[in-house]
Design a protein around this motif. Structure first.
Motif, PDB file in Angstrom:
ATOM      1  N   VAL A 215       0.882  -1.204   0.222  1.00 42.44           N
ATOM      2  CA  VAL A 215      -0.052   0.127   0.027  1.00 42.44           C
ATOM      3  C   VAL A 215       0.800   1.285   0.012  1.00 42.44           C
ATOM      4  CG1 VAL A 215      -1.778   1.304   1.276  1.00 42.44           C
ATOM      5  CG2 VAL A 215      -1.529  -1.152   1.140  1.00 42.44           C
ATOM      6  N   SER A 216       0.453   2.231  -0.819  1.00 44.30           N
ATOM      7  CA  SER A 216       1.252   3.423  -0.904  1.00 44.30           C
ATOM      8  C   SER A 216       0.738   4.629   0.247  1.00 44.30           C
ATOM      9  CB  SER A 216       1.037   4.063  -2.387  1.00 44.30           C
ATOM     10  OG  SER A 216      -0.188   4.522  -2.575  1.00 44.30           O
ATOM     11  N   ARG A 217       1.697   5.305   0.642  1.00 41.69           N
ATOM     12  CA  ARG A 217       1.723   6.362   1.749  1.00 41.69           C
ATOM     13  C   ARG A 217       0.703   5.487   2.812  1.00 41.69           C
ATOM     14  NH1 ARG A 217      -0.391   8.378  -2.833  1.00 41.69           N
ATOM     15  NH2 ARG A 217      -2.448   8.007  -2.487  1.00 41.69           N
ATOM     16  N   LEU A 218       1.066   4.348   3.268  1.00 46.61           N
ATOM     17  CA  LEU A 218       0.588   3.730   4.618  1.00 46.61           C
ATOM     18  C   LEU A 218       1.666   3.991   5.639  1.00 46.61           C
ATOM     19  CD1 LEU A 218      -0.787   0.345   5.191  1.00 46.61           C
ATOM     20  CD2 LEU A 218       1.118   1.175   6.745  1.00 46.61           C
ATOM     21  N   ASN A 219       1.339   4.945   6.849  1.00 48.05           N
ATOM     22  CA  ASN A 219       2.247   5.437   7.618  1.00 48.05           C
ATOM     23  C   ASN A 219       1.666   5.101   8.857  1.00 48.05           C
ATOM     24  OD1 ASN A 219       3.639   7.004   9.375  1.00 48.05           O
ATOM     25  ND2 ASN A 219       3.649   8.737   8.178  1.00 48.05           N
ATOM     26  N   GLU A 220       2.650   4.140   9.364  1.00 48.69           N
ATOM     27  CA  GLU A 220       2.346   3.418  10.865  1.00 48.69           C
ATOM     28  C   GLU A 220       2.106   4.460  12.070  1.00 48.69           C
ATOM     29  OE1 GLU A 220       4.543   0.104   8.429  1.00 48.69           O
ATOM     30  OE2 GLU A 220       4.329   2.349   8.643  1.00 48.69           O
ATOM     31  N   LYS A 221       2.788   5.584  11.762  1.00 45.12           N
ATOM     32  CA  LYS A 221       2.622   6.564  12.879  1.00 45.12           C
ATOM     33  C   LYS A 221       1.588   7.585  12.650  1.00 45.12           C
ATOM     34  CE  LYS A 221       7.574   6.884  13.242  1.00 45.12           C
ATOM     35  NZ  LYS A 221       7.782   6.287  14.411  1.00 45.12           N
ATOM     36  N   GLU A 222       0.777   7.205  11.583  1.00 46.37           N
ATOM     37  CA  GLU A 222      -0.603   7.893  11.511  1.00 46.37           C
ATOM     38  C   GLU A 222      -1.755   7.263  11.655  1.00 46.37           C
ATOM     39  OE1 GLU A 222      -0.218  10.045   7.705  1.00 46.37           O
ATOM     40  OE2 GLU A 222       1.426  11.438   8.488  1.00 46.37           O
TER      41      GLU A 222
ATOM     42  N   SER B 173      10.759   0.174  13.084  1.00 39.70           N
ATOM     43  CA  SER B 173       9.542   0.435  13.785  1.00 39.70           C
ATOM     44  C   SER B 173       8.384   0.949  12.765  1.00 39.70           C
ATOM     45  CB  SER B 173       9.840   1.569  14.876  1.00 39.70           C
ATOM     46  OG  SER B 173       8.459   1.531  15.644  1.00 39.70           O
ATOM     47  N   PHE B 174       8.757   0.577  11.751  1.00 41.71           N
ATOM     48  CA  PHE B 174       7.722   0.418  10.624  1.00 41.71           C
ATOM     49  C   PHE B 174       7.198  -0.912  10.091  1.00 41.71           C
ATOM     50  CE2 PHE B 174       9.764   4.511  10.242  1.00 41.71           C
ATOM     51  CZ  PHE B 174       8.699   5.467  10.188  1.00 41.71           C
ATOM     52  N   PRO B 175       6.279  -1.625  10.994  1.00 43.32           N
ATOM     53  CA  PRO B 175       6.015  -2.995  10.629  1.00 43.32           C
ATOM     54  C   PRO B 175       4.754  -3.296   9.939  1.00 43.32           C
ATOM     55  CG  PRO B 175       5.046  -2.382  12.724  1.00 43.32           C
ATOM     56  CD  PRO B 175       5.613  -1.204  12.115  1.00 43.32           C
ATOM     57  N   GLY B 176       4.195  -2.369   9.262  1.00 46.24           N
ATOM     58  CA  GLY B 176       2.980  -2.694   8.438  1.00 46.24           C
ATOM     59  C   GLY B 176       2.008  -3.274   9.512  1.00 46.24           C
ATOM     60  N   THR B 177       0.680  -3.483   9.072  1.00 47.11           N
ATOM     61  CA  THR B 177      -0.294  -3.982  10.074  1.00 47.11           C
ATOM     62  C   THR B 177      -1.311  -4.992   9.338  1.00 47.11           C
ATOM     63  OG1 THR B 177      -2.141  -3.131  11.241  1.00 47.11           O
ATOM     64  CG2 THR B 177      -1.887  -2.348   8.952  1.00 47.11           C
ATOM     65  N   TYR B 178      -1.815  -5.884  10.356  1.00 44.18           N
ATOM     66  CA  TYR B 178      -2.482  -7.040  10.106  1.00 44.18           C
ATOM     67  C   TYR B 178      -4.168  -6.124  10.226  1.00 44.18           C
ATOM     68  CZ  TYR B 178       0.555 -10.611  10.506  1.00 44.18           C
ATOM     69  OH  TYR B 178       1.870 -11.459  10.397  1.00 44.18           O
ATOM     70  N   ILE B 179      -5.000  -6.718   9.470  1.00 46.26           N
ATOM     71  CA  ILE B 179      -6.642  -6.171   9.745  1.00 46.26           C
ATOM     72  C   ILE B 179      -7.469  -7.297   9.813  1.00 46.26           C
ATOM     73  CG2 ILE B 179      -5.919  -4.369   7.905  1.00 46.26           C
ATOM     74  CD1 ILE B 179      -7.427  -6.200   5.677  1.00 46.26           C
ATOM     75  N   ARG B 180      -8.451  -6.841  10.294  1.00 46.25           N
ATOM     76  CA  ARG B 180      -9.720  -7.690  10.394  1.00 46.25           C
ATOM     77  C   ARG B 180     -10.652  -7.331   9.338  1.00 46.25           C
ATOM     78  NH1 ARG B 180     -12.907  -8.002  16.275  1.00 46.25           N
ATOM     79  NH2 ARG B 180     -12.691  -5.729  16.097  1.00 46.25           N
ATOM     80  N   VAL B 181     -11.345  -8.279   8.771  1.00 48.34           N
ATOM     81  CA  VAL B 181     -12.252  -8.155   7.591  1.00 48.34           C
ATOM     82  C   VAL B 181     -13.561  -8.190   8.182  1.00 48.34           C
ATOM     83  CG1 VAL B 181     -13.167  -9.133   5.420  1.00 48.34           C
ATOM     84  CG2 VAL B 181     -10.685  -9.127   5.827  1.00 48.34           C
TER      85      VAL B 181
ATOM     86  N   LYS C 157     -11.539   5.722  18.430  1.00 53.94           N
ATOM     87  CA  LYS C 157     -11.672   6.413  19.789  1.00 53.94           C
ATOM     88  C   LYS C 157     -10.704   6.022  20.763  1.00 53.94           C
ATOM     89  CE  LYS C 157     -16.491   8.018  19.100  1.00 53.94           C
ATOM     90  NZ  LYS C 157     -16.563   7.268  17.738  1.00 53.94           N
ATOM     91  N   ASN C 158     -10.175   6.984  21.452  1.00 58.50           N
ATOM     92  CA  ASN C 158      -9.132   6.555  22.608  1.00 58.50           C
ATOM     93  C   ASN C 158      -8.111   5.415  22.379  1.00 58.50           C
ATOM     94  OD1 ASN C 158     -10.426   8.248  24.349  1.00 58.50           O
ATOM     95  ND2 ASN C 158     -12.252   6.801  24.529  1.00 58.50           N
ATOM     96  N   SER C 159      -7.500   5.399  20.991  1.00 59.84           N
ATOM     97  CA  SER C 159      -6.757   4.547  20.579  1.00 59.84           C
ATOM     98  C   SER C 159      -5.276   5.010  20.372  1.00 59.84           C
ATOM     99  CB  SER C 159      -7.180   3.865  19.286  1.00 59.84           C
ATOM    100  OG  SER C 159      -6.435   2.898  18.813  1.00 59.84           O
ATOM    101  N   ILE C 160      -4.556   4.061  20.046  1.00 57.13           N
ATOM    102  CA  ILE C 160      -2.947   4.520  19.557  1.00 57.13           C
ATOM    103  C   ILE C 160      -2.581   4.114  18.513  1.00 57.13           C
ATOM    104  CG2 ILE C 160      -2.292   4.390  21.986  1.00 57.13           C
ATOM    105  CD1 ILE C 160      -1.153   1.600  21.401  1.00 57.13           C
ATOM    106  N   THR C 161      -1.444   4.891  17.712  1.00 58.19           N
ATOM    107  CA  THR C 161      -1.213   4.473  16.364  1.00 58.19           C
ATOM    108  C   THR C 161      -0.492   2.944  16.229  1.00 58.19           C
ATOM    109  OG1 THR C 161       1.176   5.259  16.569  1.00 58.19           O
ATOM    110  CG2 THR C 161      -0.657   6.819  16.098  1.00 58.19           C
ATOM    111  N   THR C 162      -0.426   2.480  15.195  1.00 58.67           N
ATOM    112  CA  THR C 162       0.180   1.117  14.824  1.00 58.67           C
ATOM    113  C   THR C 162       1.532   1.032  15.355  1.00 58.67           C
ATOM    114  OG1 THR C 162      -1.347   0.826  13.028  1.00 58.67           O
ATOM    115  CG2 THR C 162       0.797  -0.637  13.052  1.00 58.67           C
ATOM    116  N   SER C 163       2.430   2.264  15.212  1.00 64.25           N
ATOM    117  CA  SER C 163       3.779   2.398  15.668  1.00 64.25           C
ATOM    118  C   SER C 163       4.047   2.591  17.194  1.00 64.25           C
ATOM    119  CB  SER C 163       4.342   3.543  15.033  1.00 64.25           C
ATOM    120  OG  SER C 163       5.721   3.901  15.462  1.00 64.25           O
TER     121      SER C 163
END
Length: 211
Positions: free
Chosen positions: A90-97, A140-148, A167-173
């Motif tokens: 995925v392009s522009r996938l930023n784990e810090k965002e 520290s840019f690990p990508g992410t798993y998803i739930r479908v 809501k009340n979450s944290i970033t993937t990073s």
């Protein structure tokens, strides 16, 4: 964020510690759309069901943007999309965002960000160097798993359209740092305790650091 490549793998046998191990990390780009199911990607090899596949790891996303960094470290490899075992580059996938629990429409599917990838020996085998595990964690840019949440086909060029921000979450990073930092951020641990996009077993394990 846009899909650069859809990737799947056939079972590949490697030798690890003198034993044969079957893995699906050797993914290559597909020409046709892929189908995101609730437990895996249709037609993709998922051998180790203990650590891959299932509700919270149905599909793995990795950012195209990080490829240049790794190409510089490993210039002699035969580079192509899917090198990190990702189903979706995925392009522009930023784990810090991106935040854990965010829900996106992607092609015909509806997906939710769950947890970052934790590297194992199979990534080292793929790259011919087990040192990549420490490098991957440090970067520290690990990508992410998803739930479908809704099954459907996705294809190259499809974009991730935000439907609901967690809501009340944290970033993937930040979640990745929680898994590997010796000094855990307790505020971050507390913030994810009610986040059902994270496996309860994972939340409980981190909760132990609050005592």
């Amino acid at each position: 964020m846009k899909i650069t490549s859809t990737n799947t793998a056939k079972p590949t046998t490697i030798i690890w510690n003198g034993k044969e191990v079957i893995t699906g990390i050797y993914k290559t780009p597909t020409k046709a759309p892929i189908f995101l199911g609730t437990s895996d990607v249709k037609g993709d090899e998922v051998t180790d069901r203990k650590h891959h596949g299932g509700e919270f790891k149905a599909c793995y996303l990795f950012s195209e943007d990080h490829y240049e960094y790794w190409k510089n470290l490993y210039p002699n490899l035969d580079w192509h999309w899917g090198m990190f075992g990702e189903n979706l580059t995925v392009s522009r996938l930023n784990e810090k965002e991106i935040h854990v629990g965010n829900i996106y429409k992607l092609g015909d599917a509806l997906i939710q960000i769950t947890e970052p990838r934790e590297p194992c020996f199979k990534l080292g085998a793929k790259f011919g160097n087990q040192n990549i595990l420490k490098q991957f964690i440090k970067h520290s840019f690990p990508g992410t798993y998803i739930r479908v949440l809704k099954e459907g086909h996705v294809k190259t060029g499809d974009t991730l359209e935000l439907v609901e921000k967690a809501k009340n979450s944290i970033t993937t990073s930040q979640f990745f740092d929680l898994l590997y930092d010796k000094e855990k951020n307790k505020a971050h641990i507390e913030s994810i305790q009610t986040n059902d996009a994270i496996r309860k077993s994972k939340r409980d394990k981190l909760k132990a650091f609050l005592k």
